[in-house]
Design a protein around this motif. Sequence first.
Motif, PDB file in Angstrom:
ATOM      1  N   ARG A 187      -0.329-106.062 -74.193  1.00 14.44           N
ATOM      2  CA  ARG A 187      -0.496-106.601 -72.843  1.00 14.44           C
ATOM      3  C   ARG A 187       0.082-108.019 -72.726  1.00 14.44           C
ATOM      4  O   ARG A 187      -0.120-108.681 -71.719  1.00 14.44           O
ATOM      5  CB  ARG A 187      -1.968-106.632 -72.461  1.00 14.44           C
ATOM      6  CG  ARG A 187      -2.576-105.265 -72.246  1.00 14.44           C
ATOM      7  CD  ARG A 187      -3.921-105.425 -71.540  1.00 14.44           C
ATOM      8  NE  ARG A 187      -4.710-104.226 -71.531  1.00 14.44           N
ATOM      9  CZ  ARG A 187      -4.536-103.206 -70.683  1.00 14.44           C
ATOM     10  NH1 ARG A 187      -3.578-103.254 -69.788  1.00 14.44           N
ATOM     11  NH2 ARG A 187      -5.320-102.152 -70.747  1.00 14.44           N
ATOM     12  N   GLY A 188       0.788-108.448 -73.774  1.00 13.36           N
ATOM     13  CA  GLY A 188       1.316-109.813 -73.778  1.00 13.36           C
ATOM     14  C   GLY A 188       2.812-109.872 -73.501  1.00 13.36           C
ATOM     15  O   GLY A 188       3.479-110.831 -73.893  1.00 13.36           O
ATOM     16  N   TYR A 199      16.167-107.967 -79.923  1.00 12.83           N
ATOM     17  CA  TYR A 199      15.005-108.054 -80.826  1.00 12.83           C
ATOM     18  C   TYR A 199      14.334-106.693 -80.944  1.00 12.83           C
ATOM     19  O   TYR A 199      14.287-105.937 -79.977  1.00 12.83           O
ATOM     20  CB  TYR A 199      13.956-109.028 -80.282  1.00 12.83           C
ATOM     21  CG  TYR A 199      14.385-110.468 -80.297  1.00 12.83           C
ATOM     22  CD1 TYR A 199      14.303-111.214 -81.473  1.00 12.83           C
ATOM     23  CD2 TYR A 199      14.859-111.087 -79.146  1.00 12.83           C
ATOM     24  CE1 TYR A 199      14.689-112.540 -81.497  1.00 12.83           C
ATOM     25  CE2 TYR A 199      15.253-112.415 -79.162  1.00 12.83           C
ATOM     26  CZ  TYR A 199      15.172-113.136 -80.339  1.00 12.83           C
ATOM     27  OH  TYR A 199      15.557-114.455 -80.363  1.00 12.83           O
ATOM     28  N   SER A 200      13.787-106.419 -82.123  1.00 16.28           N
ATOM     29  CA  SER A 200      12.802-105.346 -82.209  1.00 16.28           C
ATOM     30  C   SER A 200      11.519-105.934 -81.643  1.00 16.28           C
ATOM     31  O   SER A 200      11.109-107.033 -82.042  1.00 16.28           O
ATOM     32  CB  SER A 200      12.561-104.929 -83.668  1.00 16.28           C
ATOM     33  OG  SER A 200      13.696-104.270 -84.156  1.00 16.28           O
ATOM     34  N   VAL A 201      10.904-105.232 -80.716  1.00 16.80           N
ATOM     35  CA  VAL A 201       9.637-105.707 -80.122  1.00 16.80           C
ATOM     36  C   VAL A 201       8.571-104.676 -80.478  1.00 16.80           C
ATOM     37  O   VAL A 201       8.539-103.574 -79.935  1.00 16.80           O
ATOM     38  CB  VAL A 201       9.755-105.870 -78.591  1.00 16.80           C
ATOM     39  CG1 VAL A 201       8.430-106.362 -78.007  1.00 16.80           C
ATOM     40  CG2 VAL A 201      10.887-106.833 -78.238  1.00 16.80           C
ATOM     41  N   ARG A 202       7.753-105.036 -81.446  1.00 11.62           N
ATOM     42  CA  ARG A 202       6.775-104.084 -81.995  1.00 11.62           C
ATOM     43  C   ARG A 202       5.386-104.484 -81.492  1.00 11.62           C
ATOM     44  O   ARG A 202       4.873-105.534 -81.875  1.00 11.62           O
ATOM     45  CB  ARG A 202       6.821-104.089 -83.524  1.00 11.62           C
ATOM     46  CG  ARG A 202       8.220-103.834 -84.075  1.00 11.62           C
ATOM     47  CD  ARG A 202       8.222-103.612 -85.583  1.00 11.62           C
ATOM     48  NE  ARG A 202       9.557-103.359 -86.077  1.00 11.62           N
ATOM     49  CZ  ARG A 202      10.262-104.206 -86.836  1.00 11.62           C
ATOM     50  NH1 ARG A 202       9.736-105.361 -87.228  1.00 11.62           N
ATOM     51  NH2 ARG A 202      11.478-103.886 -87.232  1.00 11.62           N
ATOM     52  N   ALA A 203       4.810-103.645 -80.660  1.00  7.21           N
ATOM     53  CA  ALA A 203       3.559-104.026 -79.996  1.00  7.21           C
ATOM     54  C   ALA A 203       2.341-103.512 -80.746  1.00  7.21           C
ATOM     55  O   ALA A 203       2.331-102.373 -81.235  1.00  7.21           O
ATOM     56  CB  ALA A 203       3.555-103.483 -78.577  1.00  7.21           C
ATOM     57  N   TYR A 204       1.340-104.367 -80.823  1.00 11.73           N
ATOM     58  CA  TYR A 204       0.062-103.946 -81.399  1.00 11.73           C
ATOM     59  C   TYR A 204      -0.988-103.879 -80.299  1.00 11.73           C
ATOM     60  O   TYR A 204      -0.796-104.383 -79.186  1.00 11.73           O
ATOM     61  CB  TYR A 204      -0.361-104.866 -82.552  1.00 11.73           C
ATOM     62  CG  TYR A 204      -0.717-106.285 -82.174  1.00 11.73           C
ATOM     63  CD1 TYR A 204      -2.031-106.650 -81.907  1.00 11.73           C
ATOM     64  CD2 TYR A 204       0.257-107.281 -82.097  1.00 11.73           C
ATOM     65  CE1 TYR A 204      -2.364-107.955 -81.570  1.00 11.73           C
ATOM     66  CE2 TYR A 204      -0.076-108.585 -81.758  1.00 11.73           C
ATOM     67  CZ  TYR A 204      -1.384-108.924 -81.497  1.00 11.73           C
ATOM     68  OH  TYR A 204      -1.705-110.214 -81.157  1.00 11.73           O
TER      69      TYR A 204
END
Length: 241
Positions: A187-188, A199-204
């Motif tokens: 959610r950020g 960029y690789s954008v890896r969400a947690y």
Amino acid sequence: MKIWAHRGCSQRYPENTLLAFEKAAKLDGLTGIELDIQLTKDGELVVIHDEKVDRTTEGTGYVKDYSLSEIKRLHIYADVNPSQQIPAMEEVLDLLADRMREGLKINIELKNSVFPYEGMEEKIVELIGRYGLQKSIVYSSFYAISLEKLREIEPQAQIGILDTKVSDCLYKVKGGCGAKALHPYWRGIDLSPEKLVGYSVRAYFSGHLYPEKPTGTLLDLEALEKQGITDVFLNEPERYL
Ligand code: G3P
Ligand code: CA
């Protein structure tokens, strides 16, 4: 969307255990497994999320106050398969090395923003080097200084920077942490996808049980992709693959 098993298959099996990793390693199409490391008082790398053993075992107190042999006597809470223990990082590599050589990646999160464990970066780089698995590892941390140090020790290391907002991840990148990947909270995502290109954008996600939706509701991965997210860390990757 690339899918990672967060702390292994941690919805159905106890998080950060050999069992949860073994289940994840069997999944076709899984990009990788995320796990967390801490350091014992005798300087051994162990795989556990919290600084304390209280939440996941019958023990009490900080990981840093246990030796490896003491911590191995604890049992991970579980209704089924109650025989799991806190794994040493080396045990995880013994389990997964063959799958890693076939392409499975491991994201090692250095849990060093509460206690900046002295020597943790050198130890993990040395261990991974001993197994010859450098290309299969993504290192991450919320603690940018640790990642800078890691990159000095291992210039080729793949690094992801953790923070809540993706804008703060980028801020740390500009500060020189050396990350090529951004690891924000899902959610950020407070920047437009155009700003995240390259960029690789890896969400947690947050909380222990993922996804953060009522039981049975799946996350809308297409909607996340449109925001610029390229990868997700899921407790229940088996439902998405
Ligand atoms: O690395 C992504 C995610 O695992 C960060 O949060 O608290 O689950 O370690 P946490
Ligand atoms: Ca983590």
